[in-house]
Design an enzyme around this catalytic site. Structure first.
Site, mmCIF file in Angstrom:
data_model
loop_
_atom_site.group_PDB
_atom_site.id
_atom_site.type_symbol
_atom_site.label_atom_id
_atom_site.label_comp_id
_atom_site.label_asym_id
_atom_site.label_seq_id
_atom_site.Cartn_x
_atom_site.Cartn_y
_atom_site.Cartn_z
ATOM 1 C CG HIS A 1 -12.189 4.369 8.754
ATOM 2 N ND1 HIS A 1 -12.258 3.934 7.450
ATOM 3 C CD2 HIS A 1 -11.371 5.451 8.747
ATOM 4 C CE1 HIS A 1 -11.517 4.716 6.680
ATOM 5 N NE2 HIS A 1 -10.960 5.634 7.439
ATOM 6 N NE ARG B 1 -11.914 10.441 10.182
ATOM 7 C CZ ARG B 1 -11.103 9.838 9.325
ATOM 8 N NH1 ARG B 1 -10.396 8.780 9.701
ATOM 9 N NH2 ARG B 1 -10.995 10.288 8.091
ATOM 10 N N GLY C 1 0.844 -1.184 0.000
ATOM 11 C CA GLY C 1 0.000 0.000 0.000
ATOM 12 C C GLY C 1 0.879 1.234 0.000
#
Length: 663
Positions: A423, A348, A59
């Site tokens: 998440h 968040r 990634g």
């Protein structure tokens, strides 16, 4: 490790304290990264060609590290389980990447990004690492622009910015809602250039299943070719894990289905400390769950909170109405009401908990899920009136299109419905300032380590950390280890290599031989339900103890009743998932133990017993101002033995400790 204190609460033992000793402390924090780069040992170009590096994961963190290390002249082997590095989960990131460029002249600076990150993490991150991250952030944008990453630009052609949660400046660079994809293409192309040059060798469709440790140092991995089933051993002088986070322990998350913890968990079982596993992030802006049939959830970028307004009806009886029929005076814009300074751009963890509270009060919207409606409105009607539909479409069009395809609703006409979902994970392998784990020669970068985000990550900081680690930090710190080379050659018949390979083969044989009655997915789903119910947005002492018992029972059943179809010597996704779920079952227990021992609320870890009168997280700095780094303690009957807790005290000299306030 010390056993003098014995078992604590029948769950864990206390070990010796640990500390990061790599960061320079004799200069101001603003000079430490510069000083560290100068102090770090050098490896001359001719010697680099004699040294080898394994990187697991391609990634943003892994691909950028592979590209940079290959460019420097090292021999790199890069592994990914996808059919192409371009399918790494980094591609799913939407909203942007932070950098303290202050292009808008709105008061941003390196120190402000540093301050916002530490405050956003609820003062549970390490000062030195976070300041370095903020300092390096500006270089990332220049690097990516040079690669051709198509960042959004303003009318005059300059790079544009937008705001994200937890800050009051615009520092987030973005490419519509495709920022992760565009950044990954840049890193991927840089890595492929080195593949063509011969300095990087790429292994796709390979999954790391074990770490090879020789004389206390990481020297390689055991991987399975996921197409042929062949078990392979690969040795090198140093190993870097860039394998992402562990959010899929919850089964339903915004992560790709293949995301897993196996690479880091295998390293943990070989001696790498696992830090702060209970710190998981619940993202407030996801498409709500629609039923029991789902296997993952869909993220809607937090950037939508720039122009969208979040609300629920003031009256429960209005919750089943068409939102367009609810007048303005009957709407509760609760984030703007409770947090007037930040409004819809609170961090968040706060936005997620408030959405849960609204739904728990019976004021949620959308279809009933169990006893409640699990959704709140994210409304763009004001933005469309102010900016025009064309301007909204230019900024968020692909996100609106994605929402419409999934839900069948037009967000230009009807408010979106959103609800929090798992998440990101702030916990990960413990690393020092050099990003080296507690196993010499083993490094962890990106979401695989714990180092930068404390108890809560600010939006758009994940991409920042991944590229900072891969492009700028790791290549400078890993030199300290590689400069000690050349290292002893390790052959495939070395006892440590043989032992690692045999442990993988015996584990696979065990999984295939159980031949029970339950599918792997059924175990994973049950584990996820336990984790979400008892170790999700709100945790309690009673609930966490219950979860630990349930997980232990579930793990015992898994090893006697799971049914893994197919064979080992071929493509076998059932086998792949079985190994990953087996590791999730062990990790889930450790997450609950960590959450149980931390009797405070901070960031994404909210203990119901520790909150202010108005329901905000209440830290206890006198008791828990430390990183909790867990050591694997070997096997016991039915699973891992009681883990050992090592505490790294957090020292704040550049930022004042205070209770967070976004009001």
């Amino acid at each position: 490790m010390t056993d003098t204190q014995g078992l604590i609460d029948d769950m864990y033992r206390l070990g010796d304290p640990i500390a990061d000793t790599k960061a320079p402390t004799d200069v101001p924090i603003e000079q430490r990264w510069t000083q560290a780069k100068f102090d770090n040992k050098l490896v001359n170009p001719s010697n680099r060609r004699k040294l080898s590096v394994i990187i697991v994961g391609t990634g943003l963190a892994g691909a950028s590290a592979a590209a940079t290390m290959g460019e420097a002249g090292y021999n790199v082997k890069a592994f990914c389980y996808q059919d192409s590095p371009r399918r790494a989960h980094s591609i799913a990131a939407q909203g942007g990447i932070n950098a303290a460029k202050n292009y808008n002249d709105d008061g941003d600076s390196t120190y402000r990004l540093f301050y916002d990150t530490v405050k956003g993490g609820d003062y549970r991150s390490r000062e030195n690492n976070v300041y370095r991250l903020a300092e390096v952030s500006t270089n990332i944008i220049d690097q990516c622009v040079a690669q051709g990453v198509p960042f959004a630009r303003d009318y005059g052609g300059l790079l544009d910015n937008r705001s994200f949660g937890g800050v009051q400046v615009a520092r987030t660079f973005y490419a519509r809602g495709q920022t992760g994809q565009q950044l990954l293409i840049g890193a991927y192309q840089a890595m492929e250039r080195q593949v063509a040059a011969g300095s990087v060798k790429e292994y796709t469709r390979h999954e790391m299943l074990e770490l090879i440790v020789v004389d206390g140092k990481a020297r390689g991995i055991v991987a399975r070719d996921m197409v042929t089933g062949e078990i392979e051993t690969h040795v090198a002088d140093v190993v870097v894990l860039a394998s992402g986070g562990y959010g899929n322990v919850f089964f339903l998350s915004t992560n790709a289905m293949g995301c897993n913890v196996t690479a880091t968990w295998r390293a943990h079982r070989k001696g790498a400390y696992f830090a702060n596993p209970c710190y998981t992030q619940i993202h407030p802006t996801c498409i709500p769950v629609s039923g029991d049939h789902q296997s993952k959830l869909t993220l809607m970028s937090e950037s939508l909170r720039n122009d969208g307004r979040i609300w629920v009806p003031k009256r429960k009886e209005d919750c089943d109405k068409d939102p367009r029929d609810i007048p303005e005076e009957d709407r509760d814009y609760y984030l703007e009401r409770i947090y007037p300074a930040f409004g819809n751009l609170v961090p968040r963890d706060i936005a997620s908990r408030q959405a849960k509270y609204m739904c728990d009060e019976g004021r949620g919207v959308g279809p009933m899920v169990g006893d409640f409606r699990r959704g709140v409105y994210l409304d763009f009607s004001d933005a469309i009136s102010r900016m025009g539909e064309a301007a909204v479409k230019a900024k968020y069009g692909n996100l609106f299109d994605m929402y419409a395809r999934i839900t069948g609703e037009d967000p230009y006409k009807v408010p979106m419905r959103i609800y929090p979902a798992v998440h990101y994970t702030m916990g990960g392998l413990w690393v020092d300032y050099d990003l080296e784990t507690s196993i010499p020669g083993l490094y962890a970068v990106g979401e695989a380590n714990f180092s930068d985000h404390g108890a809560n990550r600010l939006g758009a900081s994940s991409l920042m950390q991944c590229l900072a680690d891969g492009y700028f930090v790791l290549p400078n710190t890993i030199r300290n280890f590689l400069a000690e080379g050349p290292f002893e050659e390790i052959s495939e018949d070395h006892p440590a290599v043989v032992e690692a390979r045999q442990s993988v083969e015996s584990r696979i044989d065990k999984l295939l031989s159980i031949n029970g009655e339950r599918s792997v997915d059924s175990f994973h789903k049950e584990l996820g339900n336990i984790m979400w119910e008892y170790c999700g947005m709100e945790r309690t002492d009673e609930g966490l103890r219950k979860a630990i018992d349930l997980i232990r029972s579930l793990r015992e059943e898994f090893w006697r009743n799971v049914r893994v179809l197919g064979s080992a010597n071929t493509l076998n996704q059932s086998l792949e998932k079985a190994g990953r779920v087996a590791d999730f079952l062990e990790l889930g227990e450790l997450m609950c133990i960590d959450a149980l021992h931390r009797r405070e609320s901070c960031g994404g870890h909210f203990r119901a017993e520790s909150q202010t009168e108005d329901g905000e997280a209440l830290r206890h700095d006198d008791q828990f101002l430390y990183v909790g780094a867990w050591e694997f303690a070997g096997e016991a009957s039915g699973g891992p033995g009681a883990p050992v807790l090592h505490k790294e005290d957090l020292v704040y000299k550049s930022i004042e400790l205070k209770q967070r306030s976004y009001k």
